[in-house]
Structures are given as structure tokens and as C-alpha cells.
Scaffold this motif. Structure first.
Motif, mmCIF file in Angstrom:
data_model
loop_
_atom_site.group_PDB
_atom_site.id
_atom_site.type_symbol
_atom_site.label_atom_id
_atom_site.label_comp_id
_atom_site.label_asym_id
_atom_site.label_seq_id
_atom_site.Cartn_x
_atom_site.Cartn_y
_atom_site.Cartn_z
ATOM 1 N N GLU A 279 0.837 -1.205 0.000
ATOM 2 C CA GLU A 279 0.000 0.000 0.000
ATOM 3 C C GLU A 279 0.871 1.254 0.000
ATOM 4 O O GLU A 279 0.574 2.234 -0.705
ATOM 5 N N ALA A 280 1.943 1.211 0.784
ATOM 6 C CA ALA A 280 2.844 2.362 0.860
ATOM 7 C C ALA A 280 3.578 2.565 -0.466
ATOM 8 O O ALA A 280 3.731 3.701 -0.938
ATOM 9 N N MET A 281 4.022 1.477 -1.068
ATOM 10 C CA MET A 281 4.729 1.579 -2.349
ATOM 11 C C MET A 281 3.811 2.128 -3.437
ATOM 12 O O MET A 281 4.245 2.895 -4.299
ATOM 13 N N ASP A 282 2.539 1.747 -3.389
ATOM 14 C CA ASP A 282 1.582 2.215 -4.398
ATOM 15 C C ASP A 282 1.351 3.725 -4.311
ATOM 16 O O ASP A 282 0.832 4.330 -5.256
ATOM 17 N N ALA A 283 1.702 4.328 -3.172
ATOM 18 C CA ALA A 283 1.540 5.779 -3.016
ATOM 19 C C ALA A 283 2.638 6.548 -3.738
ATOM 20 O O ALA A 283 2.505 7.762 -3.969
ATOM 21 N N HIS A 284 3.762 5.881 -4.064
ATOM 22 C CA HIS A 284 4.863 6.472 -4.832
ATOM 23 C C HIS A 284 5.414 7.746 -4.165
ATOM 24 O O HIS A 284 5.556 8.793 -4.804
ATOM 25 N N ILE A 285 5.708 7.636 -2.872
ATOM 26 C CA ILE A 285 6.309 8.761 -2.138
ATOM 27 C C ILE A 285 7.709 8.343 -1.710
ATOM 28 O O ILE A 285 7.887 7.547 -0.772
ATOM 29 N N ASP A 286 8.713 8.849 -2.384
ATOM 30 C CA ASP A 286 10.097 8.474 -2.098
ATOM 31 C C ASP A 286 10.714 9.334 -0.999
ATOM 32 O O ASP A 286 11.421 8.836 -0.122
ATOM 33 N N THR A 287 10.456 10.630 -1.064
ATOM 34 C CA THR A 287 11.017 11.558 -0.068
ATOM 35 C C THR A 287 9.872 12.373 0.530
ATOM 36 O O THR A 287 9.457 13.380 -0.043
ATOM 37 N N PRO A 288 9.336 11.952 1.676
ATOM 38 C CA PRO A 288 8.180 12.649 2.267
ATOM 39 C C PRO A 288 8.506 14.096 2.599
ATOM 40 O O PRO A 288 9.535 14.394 3.202
ATOM 41 N N GLN A 289 7.602 15.001 2.203
ATOM 42 C CA GLN A 289 7.811 16.432 2.422
ATOM 43 C C GLN A 289 6.783 17.038 3.379
ATOM 44 O O GLN A 289 6.856 18.217 3.682
#
Length: 376
Positions: free
Chosen positions: A127-137
Motif C-alpha cells: 500500500e505504501a509503495m503504491d503511493a509512490h512517495i520516495d522523499t516525504p515532504q
């Protein structure tokens, strides 16, 4: 008002101030004057037993004592024993009740699955990978990068908006490093080895602390109205807002406060638990407290009344007593200015949640006070 004869003056009768006052009076054998703006001790931790129902009411919202620190536990037990209450939090989402923090039961109930711990962990990783967030801002991206959007949207987003009055997308990432997620069926909210509610209530703890010879407390006192009258050589321990102490010379810090609607409901048990969170945005309140559940050792089986508090967060206006800091980037910068100014003060110490602009639990505040006492 006469203040002569006091070498030690404590401003604010919360846990930080009262711990310092009690230690100074007991161990240094010195007189200590405590100035309190409210009409009772304990600050926002104060509680009282309702005369009609014998239910302990936490006047400013639920407070559960928990710590792993032996020194703090030994200290607080001088004034009260504790019951065996273990805190559990439930949350309503779309009229269904879930357990919090997110655990294996929450995950399986939400996704209508029967995952093992390993399977649940792998599922949320996907689920986290599907969000495609590499560097949370942002605050939102930190959490979504750990659990994905479905759980975040259900249990975190709405509650956060109501609690902080901010879109989580606009909250900085450093506010939260990691969301606690349990891949087991441990439903306890805290993991500390020492936990419970004072058997005779928080109010009685403060009353017993104040019985220490040498202590004097004066209520309904505005420190800023009388500070020029205090002895010049007195040591001052101040636990109010740090920006107010310096007359907001570096700007106002951001704070949040809480407001409560109290009801006495003509039923034995209103919600079946001490705290029920409301995750939906369309529910006005953040949570509901039912205080009878904090004392499982007391028999309320024949009582056909219960006391509940509905809670919601609100902006703190200048002059109001805040509950906790928001701590945005600009606040951190302003606080550092105040902190440096405070370090230049002679015989003045600022502490507690408001004095240090820090979100601290009761045991952390007590430990800070004990450590400071060791230095004076």
C-alpha cells in the motif's frame, strides 16, 4: 498582598511547579510560595470526584499516568497508590468501531481480511509503495509512505484536521517520524511498565503534595499583575507560556487549546470505554471521554448516571491558557530566541509544557522538575 520572607516562588501549581515546591520545602526545609492563576491546584491535570455519582472527573480531559522511569514512579507513589487501569482507545469511522493505534485487529477489520502479522506487514508495505512517495515532504506524506492512503484517509486525516485545524499536507514532515503500527493483537495504548490512575484521583495527589510543611499556595493570582512586588532576591520557577513571560518580544508562538461539553447521561454505561475517538470529518468532536471506566476497582453497577465530555480542539487566543504547542518551523525559530533569552535570566527558571514549549506527558514533566531540583 505580602510576599516578604519567601526565597522560592513557584508560578503555576501543575506537576512541574508542585514537584519543585515539594522537594524544596521537604529537602531544603525552605518556605515556598506557589502562585496559581486557577482556583485549584494541578493545572490541566486536575480532577475531582463528583459528589452525586462518585465518578472521578478529569476536568481538562483524560489523563492516564504511565512511565518506565523508576525514579518518577517511586516519587509519585509517595502521594498516591495507583489502580490497575490499562488504557485502550477505540475510534469510530463510518459508524464502525476500530481499535487504535493501528494494529493487526484494525488492519484485518478494515480490509476484511485474516492476515497473519507477516502478511499484514507485507500488505501495508505494498500500500505504501503504491503511493509512490520516495522523499516525504509533509506530515501526510510521512504517514502515507508507511501505511498507504486507505488507512491514512480513514483514521488519520480527519482526526488530524480537527485536532490541528491544518491540512496535513501543510504540516511539516518533522512533526512525526514514524506512525506506531502493531502487527499483533496488543490493544494497550501504552507499553510502559508502570501505568494506572491514582486511586483517590489526581486532585488528591496535589492536595497531599501541598500538605508538605513550608508550602503556601495562593489561588486566582495573576503573576504578571504582581511580579514587580516579589522579592528581588527570590528564585522564581515559572511554568506559564514562555512567549507571554517575555511579553511576546520575539513574536507569538502557535498553541492549541481544548474545549469540552459535559453531559450527565441517565444510563449506566454510555459508550463502553473511557475514550472514543471520532475519525470522520463530519463529526464535530475529536473524541468523547467517559470517566467511570478509569476506576475498574469501583462498583458502579447500580449507578444509572454517567458523566461524559465531548472534546474538540480550538485556536488559543492571546491571554488564554494553552494546552499544547503546535511546533511549526516558524515556532521552533521563535522559541530558540526565547530560550536564549531565558538562559540570561538570573534566578529565574522556565519549565513545564508551556515554559519549554514542548509536548510532554506527566511523567516527563515530573522528571524534568526532579532533575532541575538536583541542580539548584
Amino acid at each position: 498582598m505580602d510576599f516578604s520572607g519567601f526565597r522560592y516562588i513557584v508560578v503555576g501549581a501543575g506537576f512541574w511547579g508542585l514537584t519543585l515546591a515539594e522537594r524544596i520545602a521537604k529537602l531544603k526545609k525552605e518556605k515556598v510560595l506557589i502562585l496559581e492563576a486557577k482556583n485549584h491546584p494541578g493545572g490541566n491535570c486536575y480532577s475531582y470526584f463528583d459528589k452525586e455519582t462518585n465518578i472521578e472527573v478529569h476536568q481538562y480531559g483524560s489523563h492516564i499516568f504511565h512511565t518506565n522511569n523508576d525514579r518518577v514512579w517511586e516519587y509519585i507513589n509517595q502521594f498516591s497508590g495507583f489502580n490497575n487501569y490499562r488504557h485502550k482507545v477505540l475510534t469510530k469511522y463510518k459508524n464502525e468501531v476500530y481499535t487504535m493505534p493501528i494494529n493487526l485487529m484494525t488492519i484485518n477489520q478494515f480490509y476484511k481480511k485474516n492476515f497473519t502479522p507477516k502478511e499484514a506487514c507485507g500488505y501495508l508495505e505494498k500500500e505504501a509503495m503504491d503511493a509512490h512517495i520516495d522523499t516525504p515532504q509533509s506530515f501526510e506524506e510521512v504517514i502515507v509512505s508507511q501505511i498507504g492512503y486507505p488507512l491514512y484517509n480513514a483514521f488519520i486525516k480527519g482526526y488530524t484536521v480537527k485536532q490541528w485545524n491544518q491540512d496535513p499536507k501543510d504540516l511539516p514532515a518533522y512533526i512525526i517520524k514514524r506512525l506506531p503500527v502493531r502487527y499483533n493483537y496488543n490493544l494497550n495504548y501504552f507499553d510502559d511498565c508502570y501505568q494506572g490512575i491514582p486511586k483517590f484521583g489526581y486532585g488528591e495527589i496535589f492536595n497531599r503534595m501541598l500538605q508538605t510543611p513550608g508550602l503556601e499556595i495562593r489561588y486566582n493570582v495573576d503573576y504578571f499583575a504582581i511580579r514587580d512586588q516579589l522579592p528581588k532576591d527570590a528564585m522564581i520557577f515559572y511554568s506559564g507560556p514562555i512567549d507571554k513571560y517575555f511579553d511576546y518580544c520575539f513574536g507569538e508562538l502557535s498553541w492549541r487549546s481544548l474545549t469540552f461539553i459535559s453531559e450527565t447521561v441517565p444510563v449506566n454505561d454510555f459508550q463502553g470505554t473511557s475514550v472514543m475517538n471520532f475519525a470522520d470529518m463530519d463529526t464535530l468532536y475529536t473524541r468523547c471521554h467517559e470517566f467511570r471506566h478509569y476506576h475498574p476497582e469501583l462498583d458502579y453497577s447500580s449507578l444509572m448516571k454517567t458523566i461524559i465530555f465531548y472534546e474538540k480542539s480550538k485556536e488559543t487566543k492571546r491571554g488564554e491558557v494553552p494546552y499544547y504547542p503546535i511546533g511549526l518551523k516558524k515556532d521552533k525559530e521563535i522559541y530558540e530566541e526565547y530560550k536564549l533569552r531565558a538562559q540570561t535570566l538570573k534566578n529565574v527558571y522556565l519549565g513545564g509544557r508551556l515554559g519549554e514549549y514542548a509536548y510532554m506527558d506527566m511523567h516527563q514533566v515530573i522528571l524534568k522538575a526532579l532533575d532541575l531540583f538536583d541542580q539548584i
